[in-house]
Scaffold this motif. Structure first.
Motif, PDB file in Angstrom:
ATOM      1  N   SER A   1      14.519 -15.892 -13.691  1.00 32.40           N
ATOM      2  CA  SER A   1      13.688 -16.865 -12.990  1.00 32.40           C
ATOM      3  C   SER A   1      12.415 -16.209 -12.457  1.00 32.40           C
ATOM      4  CB  SER A   1      14.452 -17.503 -11.836  1.00 32.40           C
ATOM      5  OG  SER A   1      14.637 -16.578 -10.784  1.00 32.40           O
ATOM      6  N   LEU A   2      11.360 -17.025 -12.306  1.00 35.65           N
ATOM      7  CA  LEU A   2      10.127 -16.518 -11.720  1.00 35.65           C
ATOM      8  C   LEU A   2      10.360 -16.028 -10.294  1.00 35.65           C
ATOM      9  CD1 LEU A   2       7.589 -19.185 -13.036  1.00 35.65           C
ATOM     10  CD2 LEU A   2       7.659 -16.762 -13.661  1.00 35.65           C
ATOM     11  N   ALA A   3      11.265 -16.692  -9.575  1.00 33.56           N
ATOM     12  CA  ALA A   3      11.578 -16.264  -8.206  1.00 33.56           C
ATOM     13  C   ALA A   3      12.171 -14.858  -8.201  1.00 33.56           C
ATOM     14  CB  ALA A   3      12.536 -17.254  -7.558  1.00 33.56           C
ATOM     15  N   GLU A   4      13.103 -14.593  -9.116  1.00 29.59           N
ATOM     16  CA  GLU A   4      13.697 -13.253  -9.207  1.00 29.59           C
ATOM     17  C   GLU A   4      12.640 -12.216  -9.562  1.00 29.59           C
ATOM     18  OE1 GLU A   4      18.068 -13.357 -10.986  1.00 29.59           O
ATOM     19  OE2 GLU A   4      16.734 -14.711 -12.091  1.00 29.59           O
ATOM     20  N   LYS A   5      11.780 -12.574 -10.506  1.00 34.89           N
ATOM     21  CA  LYS A   5      10.754 -11.624 -10.936  1.00 34.89           C
ATOM     22  C   LYS A   5       9.749 -11.380  -9.815  1.00 34.89           C
ATOM     23  CE  LYS A   5      10.948 -10.043 -14.277  1.00 34.89           C
ATOM     24  NZ  LYS A   5      11.461  -8.727 -14.753  1.00 34.89           N
ATOM     25  N   GLY A   6       9.416 -12.400  -9.047  1.00 30.80           N
ATOM     26  CA  GLY A   6       8.514 -12.211  -7.918  1.00 30.80           C
ATOM     27  C   GLY A   6       9.084 -11.255  -6.890  1.00 30.80           C
ATOM     28  N   GLU A   7      10.377 -11.372  -6.621  1.00 26.96           N
ATOM     29  CA  GLU A   7      11.042 -10.440  -5.697  1.00 26.96           C
ATOM     30  C   GLU A   7      11.018  -9.020  -6.257  1.00 26.96           C
ATOM     31  OE1 GLU A   7      12.340 -10.439  -2.773  1.00 26.96           O
ATOM     32  OE2 GLU A   7      12.512 -12.548  -2.195  1.00 26.96           O
ATOM     33  N   GLU A   8      11.252  -8.884  -7.556  1.00 23.29           N
ATOM     34  CA  GLU A   8      11.212  -7.559  -8.180  1.00 23.29           C
ATOM     35  C   GLU A   8       9.828  -6.934  -8.033  1.00 23.29           C
ATOM     36  OE1 GLU A   8      11.504  -5.536 -12.638  1.00 23.29           O
ATOM     37  OE2 GLU A   8      12.341  -7.545 -12.332  1.00 23.29           O
ATOM     38  N   ILE A   9       8.792  -7.750  -8.220  1.00 27.26           N
ATOM     39  CA  ILE A   9       7.427  -7.238  -8.110  1.00 27.26           C
ATOM     40  C   ILE A   9       7.136  -6.786  -6.688  1.00 27.26           C
ATOM     41  CG2 ILE A   9       4.986  -7.873  -8.265  1.00 27.26           C
ATOM     42  CD1 ILE A   9       5.829  -9.788 -10.588  1.00 27.26           C
ATOM     43  N   LEU A  10       7.498  -7.612  -5.699  1.00 35.28           N
ATOM     44  CA  LEU A  10       7.230  -7.218  -4.315  1.00 35.28           C
ATOM     45  C   LEU A  10       8.003  -5.957  -3.947  1.00 35.28           C
ATOM     46  CD1 LEU A  10       5.811  -7.685  -1.667  1.00 35.28           C
ATOM     47  CD2 LEU A  10       7.671  -9.220  -0.987  1.00 35.28           C
ATOM     48  N   SER A  11       9.233  -5.821  -4.423  1.00 34.17           N
ATOM     49  CA  SER A  11      10.007  -4.601  -4.159  1.00 34.17           C
ATOM     50  C   SER A  11       9.311  -3.381  -4.746  1.00 34.17           C
ATOM     51  CB  SER A  11      11.420  -4.737  -4.730  1.00 34.17           C
ATOM     52  OG  SER A  11      12.141  -5.744  -4.060  1.00 34.17           O
ATOM     53  N   LYS A  12       8.755  -3.537  -5.947  1.00 29.83           N
ATOM     54  CA  LYS A  12       8.026  -2.427  -6.571  1.00 29.83           C
ATOM     55  C   LYS A  12       6.758  -2.111  -5.774  1.00 29.83           C
ATOM     56  CE  LYS A  12       8.366  -0.349 -10.112  1.00 29.83           C
ATOM     57  NZ  LYS A  12       8.853   1.023 -10.400  1.00 29.83           N
ATOM     58  N   ILE A  13       6.054  -3.130  -5.311  1.00 25.78           N
ATOM     59  CA  ILE A  13       4.855  -2.912  -4.497  1.00 25.78           C
ATOM     60  C   ILE A  13       5.191  -2.075  -3.269  1.00 25.78           C
ATOM     61  CG2 ILE A  13       3.170  -4.076  -3.008  1.00 25.78           C
ATOM     62  CD1 ILE A  13       3.246  -6.427  -5.051  1.00 25.78           C
ATOM     63  N   LEU A  14       6.263  -2.424  -2.587  1.00 29.33           N
ATOM     64  CA  LEU A  14       6.659  -1.695  -1.379  1.00 29.33           C
ATOM     65  C   LEU A  14       7.068  -0.259  -1.699  1.00 29.33           C
ATOM     66  CD1 LEU A  14       8.688  -4.541   0.356  1.00 29.33           C
ATOM     67  CD2 LEU A  14       6.454  -3.669   1.062  1.00 29.33           C
ATOM     68  N   ALA A  15       7.755  -0.069  -2.830  1.00 34.46           N
ATOM     69  CA  ALA A  15       8.171   1.283  -3.225  1.00 34.46           C
ATOM     70  C   ALA A  15       6.961   2.148  -3.552  1.00 34.46           C
ATOM     71  CB  ALA A  15       9.121   1.207  -4.419  1.00 34.46           C
ATOM     72  N   VAL A  16       6.010   1.587  -4.308  1.00 36.42           N
ATOM     73  CA  VAL A  16       4.809   2.349  -4.662  1.00 36.42           C
ATOM     74  C   VAL A  16       3.956   2.607  -3.426  1.00 36.42           C
ATOM     75  CG1 VAL A  16       2.641   2.251  -5.969  1.00 36.42           C
ATOM     76  CG2 VAL A  16       4.795   1.576  -7.065  1.00 36.42           C
ATOM     77  N   ALA A  17       3.864   1.616  -2.551  1.00 37.87           N
ATOM     78  CA  ALA A  17       3.110   1.803  -1.310  1.00 37.87           C
ATOM     79  C   ALA A  17       3.708   2.932  -0.475  1.00 37.87           C
ATOM     80  CB  ALA A  17       3.092   0.505  -0.508  1.00 37.87           C
ATOM     81  N   SER A  18       5.000   3.166  -0.640  1.00 38.91           N
ATOM     82  CA  SER A  18       5.698   4.216   0.108  1.00 38.91           C
ATOM     83  C   SER A  18       5.622   5.575  -0.571  1.00 38.91           C
ATOM     84  CB  SER A  18       7.168   3.815   0.302  1.00 38.91           C
ATOM     85  OG  SER A  18       7.275   2.624   1.053  1.00 38.91           O
ATOM     86  N   GLY A  19       5.001   5.641  -1.747  1.00 37.57           N
ATOM     87  CA  GLY A  19       4.812   6.940  -2.393  1.00 37.57           C
ATOM     88  C   GLY A  19       5.305   7.044  -3.817  1.00 37.57           C
ATOM     89  N   GLU A  20       6.112   6.081  -4.295  1.00 38.86           N
ATOM     90  CA  GLU A  20       6.567   6.131  -5.687  1.00 38.86           C
ATOM     91  C   GLU A  20       5.358   6.062  -6.615  1.00 38.86           C
ATOM     92  OE1 GLU A  20       8.610   2.894  -8.534  1.00 38.86           O
ATOM     93  OE2 GLU A  20       9.942   3.546  -6.900  1.00 38.86           O
ATOM     94  N   ARG A  21       5.357   6.882  -7.668  1.00 41.39           N
ATOM     95  CA  ARG A  21       4.215   6.962  -8.576  1.00 41.39           C
ATOM     96  C   ARG A  21       4.311   5.907  -9.673  1.00 41.39           C
ATOM     97  NH1 ARG A  21       0.097   9.961  -6.295  1.00 41.39           N
ATOM     98  NH2 ARG A  21       1.211  11.075  -4.656  1.00 41.39           N
ATOM     99  N   THR A  22       3.195   5.241  -9.939  1.00 44.43           N
ATOM    100  CA  THR A  22       3.145   4.270 -11.032  1.00 44.43           C
ATOM    101  C   THR A  22       2.978   5.009 -12.357  1.00 44.43           C
ATOM    102  OG1 THR A  22       0.737   4.043 -10.984  1.00 44.43           O
ATOM    103  CG2 THR A  22       2.015   2.616  -9.493  1.00 44.43           C
ATOM    104  N   LYS A  23       3.173   4.275 -13.435  1.00 48.66           N
ATOM    105  CA  LYS A  23       3.004   4.875 -14.768  1.00 48.66           C
ATOM    106  C   LYS A  23       1.572   5.374 -14.960  1.00 48.66           C
ATOM    107  CE  LYS A  23       7.201   4.006 -16.427  1.00 48.66           C
ATOM    108  NZ  LYS A  23       7.435   2.994 -17.473  1.00 48.66           N
ATOM    109  N   SER A  24       0.586   4.603 -14.509  1.00 47.84           N
ATOM    110  CA  SER A  24      -0.804   5.034 -14.699  1.00 47.84           C
ATOM    111  C   SER A  24      -1.105   6.277 -13.876  1.00 47.84           C
ATOM    112  CB  SER A  24      -1.772   3.905 -14.342  1.00 47.84           C
ATOM    113  OG  SER A  24      -1.681   3.549 -12.989  1.00 47.84           O
ATOM    114  N   GLU A  25      -0.475   6.422 -12.702  1.00 47.66           N
ATOM    115  CA  GLU A  25      -0.655   7.643 -11.921  1.00 47.66           C
ATOM    116  C   GLU A  25      -0.030   8.831 -12.634  1.00 47.66           C
ATOM    117  OE1 GLU A  25      -0.816   6.844  -7.254  1.00 47.66           O
ATOM    118  OE2 GLU A  25       0.963   5.950  -8.160  1.00 47.66           O
ATOM    119  N   GLN A  26       1.143   8.629 -13.210  1.00 54.18           N
ATOM    120  CA  GLN A  26       1.808   9.712 -13.929  1.00 54.18           C
ATOM    121  C   GLN A  26       0.985  10.170 -15.120  1.00 54.18           C
ATOM    122  OE1 GLN A  26       5.868   8.492 -14.875  1.00 54.18           O
ATOM    123  NE2 GLN A  26       6.060   7.519 -12.872  1.00 54.18           N
ATOM    124  N   LEU A  27       0.258   9.237 -15.745  1.00 55.06           N
ATOM    125  CA  LEU A  27      -0.577   9.572 -16.900  1.00 55.06           C
ATOM    126  C   LEU A  27      -1.930  10.168 -16.496  1.00 55.06           C
ATOM    127  CD1 LEU A  27       0.170   6.432 -19.096  1.00 55.06           C
ATOM    128  CD2 LEU A  27       0.738   8.791 -19.690  1.00 55.06           C
TER     129      LEU A  27
END
Length: 503
Positions: free
Chosen positions: A461-487
């Motif tokens: 569902s779009l609702a599930e995917k939206g939650e997944e995206i926000l969780s990723k935003i919070l993780a990256v904001a906390s220091g997790e590296r994105t794929k583009s940063e790794q590259l």
């Protein structure tokens, strides 16, 4: 069974989830031609000049009669002007905020001015293209020297160079845009220290820029000019010394638990396709609604790519003034493109069309979905500092690096970028999360993509995917590296908007 989507009851087309071949049946209609995945098939006959409807909105008009079952694309669809009902504020509603006790958090870098960073960089800015190489040499030498190993709270030293700074009217719009952009990057919360490098004789004079914003040199802001110091080698040596002195101060910053309300999220899409407006963009829109409910901010941009969907945003404007400001920017772009013998429908790109997008209206309706359903709380000129919360709009070109540069200058400390064709993009100092609109490109470019939104077509569902995206935003904001940063992306994506004549 043929896989397809009919997005609203009012639509007279369906979208092929997988390729439809002649004889396949979709929505009770037999396909008369091959319809590539992501493209459209007519499910009702259209007479010449009839409206083609997708998302319940007009995306174009039939060039000639189109039979039910026909492939619908640029060969049989054209665009002409028609009125749209702006109805300023008609659908604005009070925002339902999350109770303070239940609000989410991330680990960010608090700044003295009250802002919060998601990264802690030292930026080497340049006043002019003539000092760009020296700035790169400085950043490269610091990185190569191993100095950063002693300062674990510093994410790196980044050269943010550009191709202008001279050959422009110092009293004109181009100068003002560059001035705002440079100030916005110097004060972005993801930047802990700044070294500004100039040549010395350019139009964009560093002292004038500093005077405009009341800047003085201190432990985290230094300037150098090549002509005064005596050449490139001496400038590089002086730049390395300046950063070495700055590093211990910048390293004093450390991550602290921070409310998600301190996030300012830039919204971008590039290499869009026929799935973008169905999967990645609306899923990101749900994440935006969740972030706004937390008290956070999201910046929708790319004015040429909301053209044809602007009426939907205006209906959500919190005031008539906000809606009218957006309408004014649309009129500016219509005039701007006309003056340069262009038209708004020059966009979509060839890649967008190969992915199923036929007109700018279709592309814009999908792109605007990134803004979710929340109220529009403000409209900003390019690189203006964003000073309200909620969903805002910033006037920028559709060209991704230029648009993102304006958003980061406005204060964005996070960025989400949706793509259907596989855009290669990264951003510094603001980390960029890549969202694939379909599973094909996610699997093909998995090293570049952070989230697969293609599984929405498989039942997520779009609702599930939206939650997944926000969780990723919070993780990256906390220091997790994105794929583009790794590259290693981000050093070349600083592209201020250049408007007007080069003298």
């Amino acid at each position: 069974m043929a896989r397809f989507l009919k997005l609203t009851d009012a639509d007279n087309i369906v979208v092929a989830i997988e390729t439809l071949n002649p004889g396949d049946v979709a929505d009770g209609v037999i396909a008369t031609a091959r319809v590539p995945r992501g493209h459209k098939m007519a499910v009702a006959p259209l007479a010449k000049d009839d409206a083609v409807v997708k998302y319940g909105q007009v995306i174009g008009f039939a060039r000639d009669a189109i039979a039910a079952g026909d492939w619908v694309h640029e060969h049989n669809v054209y665009l002409h002007a028609f009125d749209r009902d702006y109805a300023y504020g008609a659908e604005a509603r009070p925002t339902a905020f999350v109770a303070p006790a239940r609000r989410r958090t991330f680990l960010g870098f608090p700044r003295a001015n009250g802002k919060v960073g998601t990264r802690n960089y030292i930026a080497v800015l340049t006043s002019v293209n003539c000092s760009a190489s020296a700035a790169r040499f400085i950043a490269e030498e610091v990185t190569r020297s191993g100095l950063l190993a002693d300062y674990p709270n510093v994410d790196g030293v980044i050269p943010l160079v550009h191709g202008t700074g001279c050959g422009l009217d110092i009293n004109g719009e181009a100068y003002e845009l560059l001035k705002r952009t440079q100030w916005g990057f110097a004060t972005n919360p993801n930047v802990g220290g700044v070294l500004m490098v100039g040549l010395g004789c350019e139009a964009f004079q560093i002292p004038r820029w500093m005077d405009a914003y009341g800047i003085t040199e201190d432990t985290t802001f230094r300037t150098l000019t090549i002509q005064e110091i005596g050449g490139t080698r001496k400038t590089v040596e002086a730049g390395v010394r300046a950063i070495a002195e700055m590093l211990p101060v910048v390293n004093e910053a450390s991550r602290r638990e921070t409310p998600a309300s301190e996030l300012m999220l830039a919204l971008q899409c590039g290499g869009s396709d026929g799935y973008s407006g169905i999967t990645a963009n609306p899923a990101l829109g749900i994440a935006v609604d969740l972030l706004v409910a937390e008290g956070g901010t999201a910046i929708l941009s790319e004015t040429p790519e909301i053209y044809g969907a602007e009426h939907l945003l205006m209906r959500r404007a919190e005031s008539r003034e906000i809606g009218e400001k957006l309408a004014g920017r649309i009129r500016w772009w219509e005039d701007y493109t006309a003056r340069h013998d262009m038209e708004m429908n020059n966009n979509p790109s060839p890649g967008n069309k190969a992915g199923g997008l036929t007109t700018i209206l279709e592309k814009s309706l999908g792109a605007a979905a990134k803004g979710g359903s929340t109220n529009l709380t403000g409209v900003y000129d390019y690189a203006e500092p964003v000073d309200v919360r909620g969903l805002v709009f910033m006037d920028t070109p559709g060209y991704d690096p230029v648009s993102a540069t304006g958003q980061v200058a406005g204060g964005a400390n996070m960025l989400c970028f949706t793509t259907g064709r596989g855009s290669a993009f990264g951003c510094k100092p603001t980390p960029s999360i890549k969202l694939a609109s379909n599973s094909f490109i996610y699997e093909r470019m998995e090293e570049d993509m952070d989230i697969n939104c293609g599984d929405v077509l498989d039942g997520v569902s779009l609702a599930e995917k939206g939650e997944e995206i926000l969780s990723k935003i919070l993780a990256v904001a906390s220091g997790e590296r994105t794929k583009s940063e790794q590259l290693g992306y981000g050093d070349s994506e600083f592209v201020p908007w250049s408007v007007g004549a080069t003298m």
